[in-house]
Design an enzyme around this catalytic site. Structure first.
Site, short mmCIF file in Angstrom:
data_model
loop_
_atom_site.label_atom_id
_atom_site.label_comp_id
_atom_site.label_asym_id
_atom_site.label_seq_id
_atom_site.Cartn_x
_atom_site.Cartn_y
_atom_site.Cartn_z
CG HIS A 1 -3.08 -4.95 3.36
ND1 HIS A 1 -2.62 -4.06 2.68
CD2 HIS A 1 -3.40 -6.28 2.18
CE1 HIS A 1 -2.99 -4.96 1.02
NE2 HIS A 1 -3.21 -6.20 1.56
CG ASP B 1 -1.67 -1.15 1.70
OD1 ASP B 1 -2.34 -1.74 0.39
OD2 ASP B 1 -1.19 -2.26 1.89
#
Ligand code: NAD
Ligand code: LMR
Length: 325
Positions: A188, A160
């Site tokens: 996440h 990410d």
């Protein structure tokens, strides 16, 4: 080779991330170009043959740093003496699913692996969980390893982080290397919060270089939903970029970093309940992650961090209910 090889255990070794990861580990990119490694590949019995095939290919590369390969379906063997464990083996989501939908299917994998790590890994074991939902799977593994310092269990939000760097670099037409202090907060998952209020580009705060609408309506959802966009485009979840992020995470953990993102057990910083494995801005010093302290969190960021942390609490409560922790 004078140095004792570092034992790196990779679960799900025959999967798509495994295939993108193992060759890079064996070539020295995980730990350093002078560190010999011994690979241990853990798979379920049905996939051991495929892992053997990958091992044949690893042999065929004649990597100078690769001192041996072990293939097993027994976690007690795989984690015996392991210094680094990459817990990748788990089912990926399909189009239309959220990562949290995998909790029930995948959660059961991580308790026994945590216990095997507890009972057999080396004293300096470092664990990175990649298999989704990564934060909560890391929590499950950690809860089954009471003898291992809790901080050795981490989950991957580096993908990410890298996605956020890349999106911002494209928007501002700057090289990714010009961006400093990027942070992913929370889970996440689609609730994660990629933070541009502390990121800097050429010494200026990134949030001040983009308009608020882009930040809120394009940047944040693009980063947070990138995994789904990859699944939609490839028909399979991200693999090489995930392997790349795993390499980045462990390399920095071992070799040091000034500022990156990693999901680590909270010490209560920034109002994240202690013990939750949540993504923070982190530095790596002397082989340990440290949460970067003292950042001011405005109302916009607070709301988003809190929402992602709430989801982590819900996932923790769900795995409690399932008897997984
Ligand atoms: P894959 O289906 O290609 O491979 C998974 C492998 O794990 C398979 O070979 C399977 O046999 C193996 N496996 C299943 N149960 C196991 C067990 N108990 N022990 C050992 N091995 C086991 O999947 P993939 O694309 O490699 O993805 C793996 C996981 O990583 C998924 O959960 C995916 O969602 C996740 N992922 C996480 C991130 C992240 O940023 N955290 C990024 C991409 C993918
Ligand atoms: C990703 O972020 O690409 C992975 O977590 C896979 C997924 O399900 O999104």
């Amino acid at each position: 080779m004078a140095q004792t090889p570092v034992k790196v255990t990779v679960t799900g070794a025959a999967g798509q991330i495994g295939y993108a990861l193992l060759f890079r580990i064996a070539s020295g990119q995980l730990l350093g170009a002078d560190v010999p490694v011994k690979l241990s590949l853990l798979e379920i019995p049905q996939a051991v043959k495929a892992a053997e095939g990958t091992a044949m290919e690893l042999d065929d590369c004649a990597f100078p740093l690769l001192s041996g390969i072990e293939i097993t379906d027994d976690p007690n063997v795989a984690f015996n003496g392991a210094n680094v464990a990459l817990l990748v083996g788990a089912m990926p989501r399909k189009a239309g699913m959220e990562r949290g939908d995998l909790l029930e299917a995948n959660g059961g994998i991580f308790g026994p692996q945590g216990k095997a790590i507890n009972d057999h890994a080396a004293d300096d074991i470092r664990v990175l969980v990649v298999g989704n939902p990564a934060n909560t799977n890391a929590l499950i593994a950690q809860q089954h390893a009471p003898d291992v310092p809790a901080e050795r269990f981490t989950a991957m939000t580096r993908l990410d982080h890298n996605r956020a760097l890349s999106q911002l670099a494209a928007k501002l037409q700057v090289p990714v290397t010009e961006i400093k202090k990027m942070t992913i907060w929370g889970n996440h998952s689609a609730t994660q919060y990629p933070d541009l209020f502390h990121a800097e580009v050429g010494g200026k705060i990134a949030a001040e270089l983009v308009d608020e609408g882009w930040l809120r309506d394009t940047f944040i959802p693009t980063v947070a939903k990138r995994g789904a966009a990859i699944i939609e485009a490839r028909g399979a979840s991200s693999a090489a970029s995930a392997a790349n992020a795993a390499i980045d995470h462990v390399y920095d953990w071992v070799n040091g970093a000034e500022w990156t993102s990693a999901a680590i057990p909270s010490d209560g910083s920034y109002g994240v309940p202690e013990g939750l494995i949540s993504s923070f801005p982190v530095a790596s010093r002397n082989g340990k992650w440290e949460i970067i302290q003292g950042l001011e969190i405005d109302a916009f960021s607070r709301e988003r961090i809190d929402a992602s942390v709430r989801e982590l609490e819900e996932e923790r409560d769900a795995v409690r209910q399932l008897g997984l922790i």
